[in-house]
Enzyme design. Sequence first.
Site, PDB file in Angstrom:
ATOM      1  N   GLU A  96      -4.397   6.269   4.745  1.00 37.43           N
ATOM      2  CA  GLU A  96      -4.045   4.854   4.856  1.00 37.43           C
ATOM      3  C   GLU A  96      -3.087   4.590   6.006  1.00 37.43           C
ATOM      4  O   GLU A  96      -3.120   3.522   6.608  1.00 37.43           O
ATOM      5  CB  GLU A  96      -3.435   4.357   3.540  1.00 37.43           C
ATOM      6  CG  GLU A  96      -4.409   4.389   2.383  1.00 37.43           C
ATOM      7  CD  GLU A  96      -3.797   3.979   1.052  1.00 37.43           C
ATOM      8  OE1 GLU A  96      -2.597   3.605   1.028  1.00 37.43           O
ATOM      9  OE2 GLU A  96      -4.506   4.052   0.047  1.00 37.43           O
ATOM     10  N   HIS A 101       0.702  13.117   7.824  1.00 36.08           N
ATOM     11  CA  HIS A 101       1.703  13.353   6.785  1.00 36.08           C
ATOM     12  C   HIS A 101       1.086  14.213   5.686  1.00 36.08           C
ATOM     13  O   HIS A 101      -0.091  14.114   5.387  1.00 36.08           O
ATOM     14  CB  HIS A 101       2.271  12.049   6.221  1.00 36.08           C
ATOM     15  CG  HIS A 101       1.255  11.094   5.685  1.00 36.08           C
ATOM     16  ND1 HIS A 101       0.416  10.357   6.495  1.00 36.08           N
ATOM     17  CD2 HIS A 101       0.941  10.749   4.413  1.00 36.08           C
ATOM     18  CE1 HIS A 101      -0.370   9.595   5.749  1.00 36.08           C
ATOM     19  NE2 HIS A 101      -0.073   9.822   4.480  1.00 36.08           N
TER      20      HIS A 101
END
Length: 111
Positions: A96, A101
Amino acid sequence: MAADCIFCKIIGKEIPSEFIYEDEDMIAIRDINPKAPVHLLIIPRKHIRSINDIEACDEALLGRMMTVAKGLAAKEGTDQSGYRVFFNVEKGGGQEVFHLHLHLVGGFDRS
């Protein structure tokens, strides 16, 4: 740094966030929409869009992300009960925010 990236803005302290870990290469924060009792995001300071954009020079950084994940799992008390670490890659893979990450997810009672 990417001007329109929320994680770059968090790293640059333009958006307030509590860093639960910070070093010269990365930060870790709690996910604002957790999927588990412990849901951390380990985010490199270097803006890398996704796994598809890593290069050979990023290998050490990715290894450090795993080492940091291991330490944070111990700090959060999930190292012995178990946890997952994963990257979502591209929209079809659930990504998203398009700044690399690593998710650390755990804290479930599976007894």
